[in-house]
Design a protein around this motif. Structure first.
Motif, PDB file in Angstrom:
ATOM      1  N   HIS A   1       0.858  -1.176   0.000  1.00  0.00           N
ATOM      2  CA  HIS A   1       0.000   0.000   0.000  1.00  0.00           C
ATOM      3  C   HIS A   1       0.894   1.225   0.000  1.00  0.00           C
ATOM      4  O   HIS A   1       1.788   1.344   0.826  1.00  0.00           O
ATOM      5  CB  HIS A   1      -0.900   0.030   1.236  1.00  0.00           C
ATOM      6  CG  HIS A   1      -1.940  -1.049   1.234  1.00  0.00           C
ATOM      7  ND1 HIS A   1      -2.977  -1.066   0.361  1.00  0.00           N
ATOM      8  CD2 HIS A   1      -2.071  -2.149   1.996  1.00  0.00           C
ATOM      9  CE1 HIS A   1      -3.724  -2.131   0.598  1.00  0.00           C
ATOM     10  NE2 HIS A   1      -3.184  -2.810   1.580  1.00  0.00           N
TER      11      HIS A   1
ATOM     12  N   SER B   1       1.821   5.225   0.417  1.00  0.00           N
ATOM     13  CA  SER B   1       1.397   6.314   1.284  1.00  0.00           C
ATOM     14  C   SER B   1       0.623   7.328   0.455  1.00  0.00           C
ATOM     15  O   SER B   1       0.704   7.364  -0.767  1.00  0.00           O
ATOM     16  CB  SER B   1       2.616   6.979   1.925  1.00  0.00           C
ATOM     17  OG  SER B   1       3.389   7.619   0.928  1.00  0.00           O
ATOM     18  N   ALA B   2      -0.140   8.168   1.142  1.00  0.00           N
ATOM     19  CA  ALA B   2      -0.947   9.177   0.450  1.00  0.00           C
ATOM     20  C   ALA B   2      -0.086  10.083  -0.406  1.00  0.00           C
ATOM     21  O   ALA B   2      -0.475  10.476  -1.503  1.00  0.00           O
ATOM     22  CB  ALA B   2      -1.746   9.992   1.468  1.00  0.00           C
TER      23      ALA B   2
ATOM     24  N   VAL C   1       0.706   8.749  -3.905  1.00  0.00           N
ATOM     25  CA  VAL C   1      -0.352   8.681  -4.905  1.00  0.00           C
ATOM     26  C   VAL C   1      -0.993  10.031  -5.197  1.00  0.00           C
ATOM     27  O   VAL C   1      -1.987  10.095  -5.882  1.00  0.00           O
ATOM     28  CB  VAL C   1      -1.443   7.649  -4.526  1.00  0.00           C
ATOM     29  CG1 VAL C   1      -0.882   6.249  -4.529  1.00  0.00           C
ATOM     30  CG2 VAL C   1      -2.084   7.969  -3.198  1.00  0.00           C
TER      31      VAL C   1
ATOM     32  N   GLU D   1      -2.072   4.937 -10.119  1.00  0.00           N
ATOM     33  CA  GLU D   1      -2.613   5.127  -8.766  1.00  0.00           C
ATOM     34  C   GLU D   1      -3.254   3.836  -8.258  1.00  0.00           C
ATOM     35  O   GLU D   1      -3.039   3.434  -7.110  1.00  0.00           O
ATOM     36  CB  GLU D   1      -3.640   6.256  -8.747  1.00  0.00           C
ATOM     37  CG  GLU D   1      -4.240   6.472  -7.372  1.00  0.00           C
ATOM     38  CD  GLU D   1      -5.271   7.592  -7.332  1.00  0.00           C
ATOM     39  OE1 GLU D   1      -5.670   7.946  -6.214  1.00  0.00           O
ATOM     40  OE2 GLU D   1      -5.664   8.097  -8.391  1.00  0.00           O
ATOM     41  N   SER D   2      -4.012   3.163  -9.109  1.00  0.00           N
ATOM     42  CA  SER D   2      -4.650   1.903  -8.707  1.00  0.00           C
ATOM     43  C   SER D   2      -3.612   0.843  -8.378  1.00  0.00           C
ATOM     44  O   SER D   2      -3.737   0.130  -7.381  1.00  0.00           O
ATOM     45  CB  SER D   2      -5.572   1.398  -9.810  1.00  0.00           C
ATOM     46  OG  SER D   2      -6.646   2.282  -9.980  1.00  0.00           O
TER      47      SER D   2
ATOM     48  N   THR E   1      -2.161   1.498  -4.982  1.00  0.00           N
ATOM     49  CA  THR E   1      -3.046   1.426  -3.815  1.00  0.00           C
ATOM     50  C   THR E   1      -3.685   0.060  -3.606  1.00  0.00           C
ATOM     51  O   THR E   1      -4.096  -0.245  -2.489  1.00  0.00           O
ATOM     52  CB  THR E   1      -4.156   2.495  -3.899  1.00  0.00           C
ATOM     53  OG1 THR E   1      -4.879   2.335  -5.106  1.00  0.00           O
ATOM     54  CG2 THR E   1      -3.570   3.892  -3.833  1.00  0.00           C
TER      55      THR E   1
END
Length: 147
Positions: free
Chosen positions: A2, A4-5, A8, A33-34, A37
């Motif tokens: 995953h 981090s914010a 992305v 982005e997908s 995440t």
């Protein structure tokens, strides 16, 4: 994996694409982005299912083309399942190995500097004629024991 914010946000995504020599199209941004995440090592189909929630007009073919361009540019790696039937993608391009559980179809990232050194020593001792290894990644197939 995953992300981090900050990894992305649109600026970071554009920067990653630019550094890889790719144009930051709307489709590539959404697909990257997908990929960053989604958990684990998603297939193109899983990325597509995630993407169409944001951009319904993106086709599965576009997802495959984008993922292939990411692999060619070094943004991601292709990881095979045990049977090699489905292509899965790994956004983590650092050196690591993969453990594939045949029971759950899960691919687990595995890092071990001691194993890496053993592999380097093994190939250095073999002096492969005309071949110089630059990197390596093991793909170990097995089952995850229940605790």
């Amino acid at each position: 994996m995953h992300a981090s914010a900050s990894a992305v946000n649109p600026g970071a995504l554009r920067s990653r694409l630019a550094q890889a020599g790719l144009r930051a199209t709307r489709q590539r941004l959404v697909i990257l982005e997908s990929l960053l995440t989604l958990p684990g090592h998603p297939t193109a189909e899983q990325v597509h299912r995630h993407v169409v929630g944001h951009s319904p007009s993106i086709s599965l073919g576009t997802v495959y083309k984008a993922l292939d361009s990411f692999v060619a540019a070094g943004l991601t790696r292709r990881v095979a399942s045990a049977e090699g039937a489905s292509r899965r993608y790994d956004a983590d391009c650092t050196e690591h190995h993969h453990l594939f559980c045949t029971d759950t179809q899960e691919i687990i990232d595995y890092c071990d500097p001691q194993l890496d050194e053993l592999i380097r020593q093994f190939f250095a001792a073999r002096e492969l004629e005309g071949f110089q290894p630059r990197s390596f990644s093991l793909h170990v197939v097995g089952t995850r024991g229940m605790k």
